[in-house]
Design a protein around this motif. Structure first.
Motif, PDB file in Angstrom:
ATOM      1  N   GLU A  34       0.841  -1.189   0.000  1.00 17.18           N
ATOM      2  CA  GLU A  34       0.000   0.000   0.000  1.00 17.18           C
ATOM      3  C   GLU A  34       0.878   1.243   0.000  1.00 17.18           C
ATOM      4  N   SER A  35       0.575   2.172  -0.886  1.00 21.17           N
ATOM      5  CA  SER A  35       1.306   3.436  -0.915  1.00 21.17           C
ATOM      6  C   SER A  35       0.924   4.273   0.293  1.00 21.17           C
ATOM      7  N   GLU A  36       1.674   5.317   0.516  1.00 21.10           N
ATOM      8  CA  GLU A  36       1.265   6.334   1.470  1.00 21.10           C
ATOM      9  C   GLU A  36       0.040   7.026   0.878  1.00 21.10           C
ATOM     10  N   GLN A  37      -0.784   7.592   1.718  1.00 18.58           N
ATOM     11  CA  GLN A  37      -1.950   8.317   1.227  1.00 18.58           C
ATOM     12  C   GLN A  37      -1.519   9.590   0.512  1.00 18.58           C
ATOM     13  N   PHE A  38      -2.272   9.941  -0.509  1.00 12.46           N
ATOM     14  CA  PHE A  38      -2.130  11.238  -1.154  1.00 12.46           C
ATOM     15  C   PHE A  38      -3.530  11.829  -1.253  1.00 12.46           C
ATOM     16  N   LYS A  39      -3.609  13.125  -1.349  1.00 13.39           N
ATOM     17  CA  LYS A  39      -4.918  13.773  -1.344  1.00 13.39           C
ATOM     18  C   LYS A  39      -5.189  14.506  -2.644  1.00 13.39           C
TER      19      LYS A  39
END
Length: 168
Positions: free
Chosen positions: A79-84
């Protein structure tokens, strides 16, 4: 690159994503290692104050994908880090050996809505081998995702990524 085409506070905002290069960008890269895999996440957000459009992109890089595929059980993902995009958190999730046992031998790829509101998404997931699109017609429920159980086969990946990184 993503765009929010509905005003903040609507119950079903529309977001568009792709990996086009914006003119101005603010990039952060996150790296981590876990046994046989190594990944990097890069994201970019650009706001056009005149039009109100918000464009964003996320990129997940998996090094040594061929080794990673062999070492993962079905249902285990990276899972990638979250981006917004605006106020809406998203992430990319890759299952190197399939999302379920029935998908063993395949690479599954998903865009996940980590927010608490449903959104409509238009997105391109782009790799060296394939470009797949998610369209506005489907609503992505809060906390769920949209993507492909059968994005690529292990045979396709073994040939294409034996000497280079897997980037989505």
């Amino acid at each position: 690159v993503g765009r929010i085409s509905a005003a903040k506070g609507t119950t079903n905002p529309k977001i568009a994503c792709s990996n086009q290069n914006p003119i101005e960008k603010s990039t952060s890269t996150i790296s981590f290692s876990r046994q046989s895999e190594s990944c990097m996440m890069e994201n970019t957000t650009v706001v056009d104050a005149a039009s109100g459009l918000i464009k964003a992109s996320g990129k997940l890089v998996i090094k040594n994908l061929v080794e990673v595929m062999e070492g993962f059980k079905p249902g285990t993902g990276i899972e990638s880090e979250q981006f917004k995009i605006g106020d809406f958190p998203l992430l990319i999730r890759v299952y190197p050996n399939g999302v379920t046992d029935s998908n063993k031998g395949l690479v599954s790829v998903f865009l996940k809505n980590k927010g608490d509101v449903d959104i409509s998404v238009k997105c391109k997931l782009i790799t060296d081998l394939i470009t797949a699109e998610i369209t506005y017609k489907d609503t992505m429920k809060a906390g769920s995702g949209s993507g492909w159980d059968e994005f690529l086969t292990h045979a396709q990946c073994a040939e294409a990524y034996k000497d280079k990184d897997f980037v989505v």
